[in-house]
Design a protein around this motif. Structure first.
Motif, PDB file in Angstrom:
ATOM      1  N   ARG A  84      35.101  22.800  56.543  1.00  0.00           N
ATOM      2  CA  ARG A  84      35.608  21.467  56.907  1.00  0.00           C
ATOM      3  C   ARG A  84      35.714  20.567  55.677  1.00  0.00           C
ATOM      4  O   ARG A  84      36.691  19.837  55.520  1.00  0.00           O
ATOM      5  N   GLN A  85      34.734  20.659  54.784  1.00  0.00           N
ATOM      6  CA  GLN A  85      34.784  19.853  53.556  1.00  0.00           C
ATOM      7  C   GLN A  85      35.978  20.255  52.704  1.00  0.00           C
ATOM      8  O   GLN A  85      36.680  19.401  52.149  1.00  0.00           O
ATOM      9  N   GLN A  86      36.217  21.549  52.632  1.00  0.00           N
ATOM     10  CA  GLN A  86      37.358  22.045  51.863  1.00  0.00           C
ATOM     11  C   GLN A  86      38.659  21.548  52.477  1.00  0.00           C
ATOM     12  O   GLN A  86      39.570  21.111  51.771  1.00  0.00           O
ATOM     13  N   GLU A  87      38.739  21.634  53.834  1.00  0.00           N
ATOM     14  CA  GLU A  87      39.950  21.182  54.516  1.00  0.00           C
ATOM     15  C   GLU A  87      40.166  19.691  54.280  1.00  0.00           C
ATOM     16  O   GLU A  87      41.292  19.252  54.023  1.00  0.00           O
ATOM     17  N   ALA A  92      43.052  15.381  51.697  1.00  0.00           N
ATOM     18  CA  ALA A  92      43.029  14.175  50.863  1.00  0.00           C
ATOM     19  C   ALA A  92      43.891  14.381  49.625  1.00  0.00           C
ATOM     20  O   ALA A  92      44.656  13.496  49.231  1.00  0.00           O
ATOM     21  N   HIS A  93      43.800  15.549  49.020  1.00  0.00           N
ATOM     22  CA  HIS A  93      44.600  15.845  47.833  1.00  0.00           C
ATOM     23  C   HIS A  93      46.088  15.857  48.184  1.00  0.00           C
ATOM     24  O   HIS A  93      46.906  15.276  47.488  1.00  0.00           O
ATOM     25  N   THR A  94      46.408  16.518  49.319  1.00  0.00           N
ATOM     26  CA  THR A  94      47.802  16.605  49.753  1.00  0.00           C
ATOM     27  C   THR A  94      48.327  15.212  50.090  1.00  0.00           C
ATOM     28  O   THR A  94      49.429  14.849  49.698  1.00  0.00           O
ATOM     29  N   ALA A  95      47.534  14.440  50.813  1.00  0.00           N
ATOM     30  CA  ALA A  95      47.967  13.091  51.193  1.00  0.00           C
ATOM     31  C   ALA A  95      48.132  12.232  49.951  1.00  0.00           C
ATOM     32  O   ALA A  95      49.123  11.508  49.819  1.00  0.00           O
ATOM     33  N   GLY A  96      47.220  12.320  49.018  1.00  0.00           N
ATOM     34  CA  GLY A  96      47.320  11.535  47.778  1.00  0.00           C
ATOM     35  C   GLY A  96      48.504  11.983  46.951  1.00  0.00           C
ATOM     36  O   GLY A  96      49.291  11.166  46.459  1.00  0.00           O
ATOM     37  N   GLY A  97      48.721  13.243  46.827  1.00  0.00           N
ATOM     38  CA  GLY A  97      49.845  13.785  46.045  1.00  0.00           C
ATOM     39  C   GLY A  97      51.156  13.441  46.704  1.00  0.00           C
ATOM     40  O   GLY A  97      52.126  13.092  46.040  1.00  0.00           O
ATOM     41  N   GLY A  98      51.218  13.467  48.004  1.00  0.00           N
ATOM     42  CA  GLY A  98      52.453  13.149  48.728  1.00  0.00           C
ATOM     43  C   GLY A  98      52.829  11.696  48.543  1.00  0.00           C
ATOM     44  O   GLY A  98      53.983  11.362  48.337  1.00  0.00           O
ATOM     45  N   ALA A  99      51.854  10.822  48.561  1.00  0.00           N
ATOM     46  CA  ALA A  99      52.128   9.394  48.391  1.00  0.00           C
ATOM     47  C   ALA A  99      52.628   9.141  46.976  1.00  0.00           C
ATOM     48  O   ALA A  99      53.550   8.369  46.769  1.00  0.00           O
ATOM     49  N   ALA A 100      52.048   9.812  46.034  1.00  0.00           N
ATOM     50  CA  ALA A 100      52.469   9.621  44.642  1.00  0.00           C
ATOM     51  C   ALA A 100      53.889  10.119  44.456  1.00  0.00           C
ATOM     52  O   ALA A 100      54.713   9.443  43.842  1.00  0.00           O
ATOM     53  N   SER A 101      54.188  11.321  45.015  1.00  0.00           N
ATOM     54  CA  SER A 101      55.552  11.791  44.834  1.00  0.00           C
ATOM     55  C   SER A 101      56.513  10.960  45.659  1.00  0.00           C
ATOM     56  O   SER A 101      57.635  10.741  45.226  1.00  0.00           O
ATOM     57  N   GLY A 102      56.074  10.512  46.799  1.00  0.00           N
ATOM     58  CA  GLY A 102      56.958   9.655  47.607  1.00  0.00           C
ATOM     59  C   GLY A 102      57.262   8.372  46.868  1.00  0.00           C
ATOM     60  O   GLY A 102      58.391   7.905  46.851  1.00  0.00           O
TER      61      GLY A 102
END
Length: 116
Positions: A84-87, A92-102
């Motif tokens: 669960r921690q990994q997920e 969080a990484h995906t959401a943060g990276g997506g916002a940055a690329s967006g």
């Protein structure tokens, strides 16, 4: 008369000897019964000890099994927790990276719009 008296005394002596022999036989029989009772008591004690040992061994076996189950459950919970921690970290990484690329894409669009 003496012969009769001697015969009577002989019978009395024989009776006394027979009574003495019977008494000795009764003593021997009592000793044998006592020895047999003692042996039976020892056998019962040994059987009870063996049964108690079997029961103790069974309780220890069950306790060891339960301990293994608890350890396995704890390991499974730890594994689930790590997963669960990994997920969450991945989300969080995906959401943060997506916002940055967006944001970058929006900036590019904005630039393209100002150039046009």
């Amino acid at each position: 008369a003496y012969a009769r008296a001697g015969k009577a005394m002989g019978l009395d002596v024989a009776k006394l000897e027979a009574a003495k022999a019977a008494k000795e036989a009764a003593k021997e029989a009592a000793k044998e019964r006592q020895a047999a009772a003692k042996e039976a008591a020892e056998e019962r004690k040994a059987a009870a000890q063996a049964q108690a040992k079997r029961e103790l061994d069974e309780r220890q076996r069950l306790a060891a099994m339960r301990q293994r189950e608890l350890l396995q459950e704890a390991a499974a919970r730890q594994q689930q927790q790590r997963q669960r921690q990994q997920e969450r970290a991945t989300e969080a990484h995906t959401a943060g990276g997506g916002a940055a690329s967006g944001g970058g894409a929006a900036g590019e669009c904005g630039m393209a719009g100002s150039v046009a």
